[in-house]
Motif scaffolding. Structure first.
Motif, PDB file in Angstrom:
ATOM      1  N   PRO A   1     -16.353 -49.283  21.233  1.00  0.00           N
ATOM      2  CA  PRO A   1     -17.498 -49.824  20.494  1.00  0.00           C
ATOM      3  C   PRO A   1     -18.403 -48.744  19.891  1.00  0.00           C
ATOM      4  CG  PRO A   1     -17.235 -51.019  22.541  1.00  0.00           C
ATOM      5  CD  PRO A   1     -16.282 -49.848  22.592  1.00  0.00           C
ATOM      6  N   GLU A   2     -18.411 -47.565  20.494  1.00  0.00           N
ATOM      7  CA  GLU A   2     -19.234 -46.477  19.956  1.00  0.00           C
ATOM      8  C   GLU A   2     -18.620 -45.830  18.722  1.00  0.00           C
ATOM      9  OE1 GLU A   2     -20.876 -43.446  22.494  1.00  0.00           O
ATOM     10  OE2 GLU A   2     -20.808 -44.823  24.189  1.00  0.00           O
TER      11      GLU A   2
ATOM     12  N   PRO B   1     -17.227 -48.593  14.762  1.00  0.00           N
ATOM     13  CA  PRO B   1     -18.038 -48.879  13.566  1.00  0.00           C
ATOM     14  C   PRO B   1     -18.115 -47.695  12.602  1.00  0.00           C
ATOM     15  CG  PRO B   1     -19.128 -49.741  15.507  1.00  0.00           C
ATOM     16  CD  PRO B   1     -17.967 -48.908  15.995  1.00  0.00           C
TER      17      PRO B   1
ATOM     18  N   ARG C   1     -14.730 -47.371  10.863  1.00  0.00           N
ATOM     19  CA  ARG C   1     -14.566 -48.414   9.841  1.00  0.00           C
ATOM     20  C   ARG C   1     -15.381 -48.108   8.592  1.00  0.00           C
ATOM     21  NH1 ARG C   1     -14.942 -53.542  13.701  1.00  0.00           N
ATOM     22  NH2 ARG C   1     -12.743 -53.732  14.219  1.00  0.00           N
ATOM     23  N   GLU C   2     -16.555 -47.544   8.785  1.00  0.00           N
ATOM     24  CA  GLU C   2     -17.404 -47.196   7.643  1.00  0.00           C
ATOM     25  C   GLU C   2     -16.749 -46.094   6.801  1.00  0.00           C
ATOM     26  OE1 GLU C   2     -21.774 -45.299   7.105  1.00  0.00           O
ATOM     27  OE2 GLU C   2     -21.635 -47.054   8.427  1.00  0.00           O
TER      28      GLU C   2
END
Length: 185
Positions: free
Chosen positions: A41-42, A45, A48-49
């Motif tokens: 989770p860290e 994101p 993905r960006e």
């Protein structure tokens, strides 16, 4: 046969180039421990960006045989806590972090007040492990086997939550990574 292999290698090269450029692709990821995705989770994101066209897929079924799955092309990336010299010769490996092992016991257990334990302290204990094959256990290979120590019983419990619940109930002891045990201690 060579034409087929060369074509597959060219496709793989093209796919990896696209992934590296962030255009498209899929990364199939597994770890050789079912519960070591806590960091995902860290980092996901931000990944993905930077790489919006790249899909990250988890393949937990490959966990018990993660490096074999990598060699067979079933996964693209493996997070593992142990590699052999043969693995280093076969795969590209990058160390990410060190993972301290801690002994987890119920509060009233005789080993609970000890600042450290030795291999001999496992004698007579029920050891709760993720896999009951000693070949798959770093604890057995690196600590218990060299000392000639055998716990009274080894029980395979595939879920970390199950191991922690049984330890809390006094049904055995476990050696786990600190990050795995920390939330429950």
């Amino acid at each position: 046969s060579a034409d087929t292999i060369l074509e597959s290698v060219a496709e793989l090269d093209d796919d990896l180039r696209k992934i590296a450029q962030g255009r498209s692709g899929r990364i199939r990821l597994t770890a050789n421990c079912y519960t070591c995705y806590h960091w995902l989770p860290e980092v996901l994101p931000a990944f993905r960006e930077r790489h919006p066209g790249v899909e990250v897929t988890l393949v937990p079924d490959a966990s018990p045989r993660s490096l074999e799955a990598l060699a067979a092309g079933e996964v693209d990336l493996v997070l593992t806590y142990q590699v052999t010299d043969e693995d280093l010769a076969t795969f590209s490996c990058t160390p990410l972090f060190s993972d301290e092992q801690v002994l987890v016991v119920a509060p009233g257990h005789p080993l609970a007040s000890r600042p450290w334990v030795e291999a001999k302290d496992f004698e007579g204990e029920t050891l709760l492990v993720h896999y009951d094959r000693p070949d798959d256990s770093l604890l057995h290979r690196a600590v218990l086997d060299p000392a000639g120590v055998r716990p009274a019983q080894v029980k395979e419990i595939r879920l970390t939550e199950g191991i922690l619940a049984l330890v809390a109930a006094g049904a055995g002891i476990a050696a786990l990574t600190r990050w795995t045990a920390a939330p429950d201690i």
